[in-house]
Design an enzyme around this catalytic site. Structure first.
Site, short mmCIF file in Angstrom:
data_model
loop_
_atom_site.label_atom_id
_atom_site.label_comp_id
_atom_site.label_asym_id
_atom_site.label_seq_id
_atom_site.Cartn_x
_atom_site.Cartn_y
_atom_site.Cartn_z
N CYS A 131 0.84 -1.20 0.00
CA CYS A 131 0.00 0.00 0.00
C CYS A 131 0.87 1.25 0.00
O CYS A 131 0.63 2.19 -0.76
CB CYS A 131 -0.93 -0.03 1.21
SG CYS A 131 -2.18 1.28 1.21
N CYS A 132 1.91 1.26 0.85
CA CYS A 132 2.82 2.40 0.90
C CYS A 132 3.55 2.58 -0.43
O CYS A 132 3.79 3.70 -0.88
CB CYS A 132 3.85 2.22 2.01
SG CYS A 132 3.21 2.51 3.68
N CYS A 212 -1.19 7.97 7.32
CA CYS A 212 -2.50 7.67 6.75
C CYS A 212 -3.47 7.27 7.88
O CYS A 212 -3.07 6.62 8.84
CB CYS A 212 -2.39 6.54 5.74
SG CYS A 212 -1.44 6.96 4.27
N CYS A 238 7.55 4.12 6.00
CA CYS A 238 6.69 3.98 4.82
C CYS A 238 7.47 3.54 3.60
O CYS A 238 6.93 2.94 2.68
CB CYS A 238 5.97 5.29 4.53
SG CYS A 238 7.07 6.65 4.10
#
Length: 262
Positions: A131-132, A212, A238
Protein backbone atom coordinates in the site's frame (compact mmCIF):
# COMPACT_ATOMS: atom_id res chain seq x y z
CA UNK A 1 42.90 19.15 -45.90
CA UNK A 2 42.80 17.90 -42.35
CA UNK A 3 39.69 15.99 -41.45
CA UNK A 4 37.69 17.56 -38.65
CA UNK A 5 37.65 15.56 -35.47
CA UNK A 6 34.11 14.56 -34.62
CA UNK A 7 33.04 15.62 -31.17
CA UNK A 8 31.39 12.82 -29.23
CA UNK A 9 28.34 13.72 -27.21
CA UNK A 10 28.59 12.44 -23.67
CA UNK A 11 25.76 11.95 -21.23
CA UNK A 12 26.74 12.92 -17.71
CA UNK A 13 25.27 10.08 -15.69
CA UNK A 14 27.12 10.93 -12.52
CA UNK A 15 24.98 11.41 -9.40
CA UNK A 16 24.20 14.99 -8.49
CA UNK A 17 26.01 14.54 -5.18
CA UNK A 18 28.58 12.14 -3.81
CA UNK A 19 29.06 10.97 -0.24
CA UNK A 20 32.34 12.88 -0.13
CA UNK A 21 30.43 16.11 -0.83
CA UNK A 22 27.89 15.30 1.87
CA UNK A 23 30.73 14.61 4.31
CA UNK A 24 32.29 17.98 3.44
CA UNK A 25 29.00 19.75 4.14
CA UNK A 26 28.66 17.95 7.46
CA UNK A 27 32.12 19.16 8.44
CA UNK A 28 31.45 22.72 7.27
CA UNK A 29 28.22 23.07 9.23
CA UNK A 30 29.22 21.15 12.34
CA UNK A 31 28.11 23.22 15.34
CA UNK A 32 26.31 25.79 13.15
CA UNK A 33 22.72 26.51 14.21
CA UNK A 34 19.96 25.19 11.97
CA UNK A 35 18.67 28.53 10.73
CA UNK A 36 22.12 29.77 9.73
CA UNK A 37 22.80 26.48 7.99
CA UNK A 38 19.57 26.63 5.96
CA UNK A 39 20.03 30.27 4.99
CA UNK A 40 23.59 29.57 3.83
CA UNK A 41 22.60 26.46 1.89
CA UNK A 42 19.85 28.35 0.07
CA UNK A 43 21.79 31.58 -0.48
CA UNK A 44 24.87 29.81 -1.86
CA UNK A 45 22.91 27.22 -3.82
CA UNK A 46 24.77 24.42 -2.08
CA UNK A 47 21.91 21.96 -2.57
CA UNK A 48 21.08 22.88 -6.15
CA UNK A 49 17.41 22.46 -7.02
CA UNK A 50 15.97 21.66 -3.60
CA UNK A 51 12.52 21.21 -2.05
CA UNK A 52 11.21 20.39 1.41
CA UNK A 53 9.06 17.29 1.80
CA UNK A 54 6.49 17.42 4.58
CA UNK A 55 3.87 15.03 5.93
CA UNK A 56 2.28 17.94 7.85
CA UNK A 57 2.35 15.83 10.98
CA UNK A 58 2.55 16.85 14.62
CA UNK A 59 6.13 18.19 14.43
CA UNK A 60 6.16 19.45 10.84
CA UNK A 61 5.52 23.09 11.71
CA UNK A 62 9.03 23.53 13.14
CA UNK A 63 10.91 22.54 9.99
CA UNK A 64 8.47 24.36 7.73
CA UNK A 65 8.76 27.55 9.79
CA UNK A 66 12.57 27.36 9.67
CA UNK A 67 12.59 26.84 5.90
CA UNK A 68 10.08 29.64 5.35
CA UNK A 69 12.17 32.03 7.44
CA UNK A 70 15.24 31.09 5.42
CA UNK A 71 13.54 31.24 2.00
CA UNK A 72 9.74 31.05 1.51
CA UNK A 73 10.24 30.34 -2.20
CA UNK A 74 11.59 26.86 -1.53
CA UNK A 75 8.97 24.39 -2.87
CA UNK A 76 6.97 22.38 -0.35
CA UNK A 77 5.97 18.87 -1.46
CA UNK A 78 3.12 16.95 0.15
CA UNK A 79 2.30 13.36 -0.83
CA UNK A 80 -1.46 12.92 -0.59
CA UNK A 81 -1.97 9.16 -0.37
CA UNK A 82 -5.74 9.66 -0.57
CA UNK A 83 -5.89 8.02 2.87
CA UNK A 84 -4.95 11.09 4.92
CA UNK A 85 -6.87 12.49 7.88
CA UNK A 86 -9.04 15.43 6.93
CA UNK A 87 -7.39 17.28 9.81
CA UNK A 88 -4.00 16.82 8.15
CA UNK A 89 -5.22 18.35 4.90
CA UNK A 90 -6.62 21.33 6.81
CA UNK A 91 -3.38 21.66 8.78
CA UNK A 92 -1.39 21.71 5.54
CA UNK A 93 -3.44 24.62 4.23
CA UNK A 94 -3.09 26.44 7.54
CA UNK A 95 0.72 26.18 7.65
CA UNK A 96 1.28 27.02 3.98
CA UNK A 97 -0.81 30.15 4.39
CA UNK A 98 0.59 31.16 7.79
CA UNK A 99 4.25 30.76 6.79
CA UNK A 100 3.93 32.45 3.40
CA UNK A 101 5.22 29.69 1.14
CA UNK A 102 4.92 30.60 -2.53
CA UNK A 103 5.27 27.13 -4.08
CA UNK A 104 3.10 24.36 -2.59
CA UNK A 105 2.98 21.09 -4.51
CA UNK A 106 0.79 18.03 -4.04
CA UNK A 107 1.51 14.65 -5.59
CA UNK A 108 -0.88 11.70 -5.43
CA UNK A 109 -0.93 8.07 -6.56
CA UNK A 110 -1.86 7.37 -10.16
CA UNK A 111 -5.57 6.50 -10.58
CA UNK A 112 -4.80 3.59 -12.92
CA UNK A 113 -2.35 2.10 -10.42
CA UNK A 114 -4.90 2.38 -7.61
CA UNK A 115 -7.54 0.77 -9.83
CA UNK A 116 -5.22 -2.11 -10.70
CA UNK A 117 -3.59 -2.71 -7.32
CA UNK A 118 -5.99 -1.41 -4.67
CA UNK A 119 -9.44 -1.32 -6.20
CA UNK A 120 -11.15 -1.93 -2.85
CA UNK A 121 -8.98 0.59 -0.99
CA UNK A 122 -8.22 -2.07 1.63
CA UNK A 123 -4.68 -3.06 0.70
CA UNK A 124 -3.42 -1.38 3.85
CA UNK A 125 -5.20 -4.07 5.90
CA UNK A 126 -3.31 -7.05 4.46
CA UNK A 127 -0.24 -5.60 2.69
CA UNK A 128 0.85 -2.31 4.26
CA UNK A 129 4.20 -2.33 2.45
CA UNK A 130 2.49 -2.73 -0.90
CA UNK A 131 0.00 0.00 0.00
CA UNK A 132 2.82 2.40 0.90
CA UNK A 133 4.62 1.54 -2.33
CA UNK A 134 1.76 2.60 -4.59
CA UNK A 135 0.38 5.42 -2.48
CA UNK A 136 3.53 7.08 -1.15
CA UNK A 137 6.83 5.72 -2.45
CA UNK A 138 6.02 5.87 -6.17
CA UNK A 139 4.38 9.33 -6.00
CA UNK A 140 7.32 10.59 -3.95
CA UNK A 141 9.74 9.30 -6.58
CA UNK A 142 7.85 11.29 -9.22
CA UNK A 143 7.86 14.38 -7.02
CA UNK A 144 11.66 14.20 -6.70
CA UNK A 145 12.22 14.07 -10.45
CA UNK A 146 14.36 17.07 -11.36
CA UNK A 147 15.45 17.72 -7.78
CA UNK A 148 19.12 17.70 -6.78
CA UNK A 149 18.26 17.59 -3.09
CA UNK A 150 15.37 17.35 -0.67
CA UNK A 151 14.80 18.31 2.93
CA UNK A 152 13.44 15.78 5.39
CA UNK A 153 11.90 16.30 8.82
CA UNK A 154 13.40 13.15 10.35
CA UNK A 155 14.76 13.34 13.88
CA UNK A 156 17.00 10.87 15.70
CA UNK A 157 14.85 10.66 18.83
CA UNK A 158 11.75 9.50 16.96
CA UNK A 159 12.76 5.84 16.90
CA UNK A 160 15.74 3.51 17.11
CA UNK A 161 15.76 3.26 13.30
CA UNK A 162 16.55 6.98 13.04
CA UNK A 163 19.46 7.28 15.44
CA UNK A 164 22.72 8.99 14.42
CA UNK A 165 21.19 10.96 11.56
CA UNK A 166 23.70 13.17 9.75
CA UNK A 167 22.65 16.62 8.64
CA UNK A 168 23.63 15.77 5.08
CA UNK A 169 23.52 12.39 3.41
CA UNK A 170 23.27 11.01 -0.11
CA UNK A 171 20.35 8.87 -1.22
CA UNK A 172 20.03 7.66 -4.81
CA UNK A 173 22.47 10.35 -5.96
CA UNK A 174 20.49 13.17 -4.35
CA UNK A 175 21.54 15.18 -1.37
CA UNK A 176 19.22 14.66 1.57
CA UNK A 177 19.10 17.23 4.34
CA UNK A 178 18.00 16.39 7.87
CA UNK A 179 18.10 19.83 9.53
CA UNK A 180 16.40 18.57 12.71
CA UNK A 181 18.31 15.32 12.98
CA UNK A 182 19.90 16.23 16.32
CA UNK A 183 16.93 18.13 17.77
CA UNK A 184 15.29 16.70 20.88
CA UNK A 185 11.62 16.71 21.76
CA UNK A 186 12.33 19.52 24.22
CA UNK A 187 13.98 21.55 21.44
CA UNK A 188 10.86 21.18 19.31
CA UNK A 189 8.53 22.13 22.14
CA UNK A 190 10.61 25.20 22.92
CA UNK A 191 10.50 26.29 19.27
CA UNK A 192 6.73 25.77 19.10
CA UNK A 193 6.31 27.95 22.18
CA UNK A 194 8.79 30.65 21.13
CA UNK A 195 7.13 31.16 17.73
CA UNK A 196 3.56 30.30 18.77
CA UNK A 197 3.25 27.77 15.97
CA UNK A 198 -0.11 26.13 15.15
CA UNK A 199 -0.51 22.56 16.42
CA UNK A 200 -1.87 19.62 14.49
CA UNK A 201 -5.50 19.27 15.64
CA UNK A 202 -5.10 15.53 16.36
CA UNK A 203 -2.07 15.87 18.63
CA UNK A 204 -4.14 16.71 21.70
CA UNK A 205 -6.03 13.44 21.18
CA UNK A 206 -2.86 11.35 21.56
CA UNK A 207 -1.69 11.05 17.96
CA UNK A 208 2.04 11.80 18.19
CA UNK A 209 3.08 10.60 14.73
CA UNK A 210 0.49 10.94 12.01
CA UNK A 211 0.38 9.25 8.63
CA UNK A 212 -2.50 7.67 6.75
CA UNK A 213 -5.71 7.37 8.76
CA UNK A 214 -6.11 3.54 8.62
CA UNK A 215 -2.52 2.91 9.77
CA UNK A 216 -2.28 5.55 12.52
CA UNK A 217 -3.32 5.05 16.12
CA UNK A 218 -2.89 6.89 19.39
CA UNK A 219 0.37 6.54 21.30
CA UNK A 220 0.15 5.33 24.87
CA UNK A 221 2.25 6.86 27.71
CA UNK A 222 5.82 5.56 27.63
CA UNK A 223 5.65 4.29 24.06
CA UNK A 224 7.99 5.23 21.23
CA UNK A 225 6.56 8.36 19.51
CA UNK A 226 6.11 6.32 16.32
CA UNK A 227 4.49 3.34 18.04
CA UNK A 228 1.13 4.40 16.65
CA UNK A 229 2.24 3.85 13.06
CA UNK A 230 1.36 0.45 11.54
CA UNK A 231 0.55 -0.94 14.97
CA UNK A 232 0.68 -4.71 14.99
CA UNK A 233 2.90 -4.92 11.92
CA UNK A 234 6.66 -5.41 11.67
CA UNK A 235 6.94 -2.08 9.90
CA UNK A 236 8.44 1.23 11.04
CA UNK A 237 8.88 3.27 7.84
CA UNK A 238 6.69 3.98 4.82
CA UNK A 239 9.60 3.49 2.44
CA UNK A 240 10.47 6.99 1.27
CA UNK A 241 13.38 7.08 3.73
CA UNK A 242 14.65 3.62 2.85
CA UNK A 243 17.52 3.60 0.35
CA UNK A 244 16.95 1.53 -2.77
CA UNK A 245 18.85 -1.73 -2.26
CA UNK A 246 21.72 -2.53 -4.53
CA UNK A 247 20.88 -4.81 -7.43
CA UNK A 248 22.05 -8.35 -6.74
CA UNK A 249 23.76 -9.82 -9.78
CA UNK A 250 22.14 -12.89 -11.28
CA UNK A 251 24.54 -15.85 -11.21
CA UNK A 252 24.10 -18.51 -13.88
CA UNK A 253 25.03 -21.86 -12.31
CA UNK A 254 25.54 -23.37 -15.79
CA UNK A 255 28.18 -20.81 -16.72
CA UNK A 256 31.58 -22.61 -16.74
CA UNK A 257 33.06 -19.66 -14.87
CA UNK A 258 30.77 -20.49 -11.93
CA UNK A 259 31.56 -24.21 -11.87
CA UNK A 260 33.74 -25.65 -9.09
CA UNK A 261 37.39 -26.12 -9.92
CA UNK A 262 37.45 -29.72 -8.67
Amino acid sequence: MAKAVREIDLIDARPAFTQAEADALNRRFEGVDTMTMLRTVFAEGLAGNVAVVSSFGTESAVLLHLVAQADPNVPVIFVDTLKMFGETLDYRDTLIRAFGFTDSRVVAPKPDVIAAKDETGLRWSYDPDGCCDIRKVEPMARAKDGLDAWISGRKAFQSVTRQNLPRFEVEDGRLKLNPLGDWTKDDLEAYFAEHDLPRHPLEAQGYLSIGCEPCTSKVMPGEDPRAGRWRGWDKVECGIHTPVPAVTPVIDPDDPANQPVF
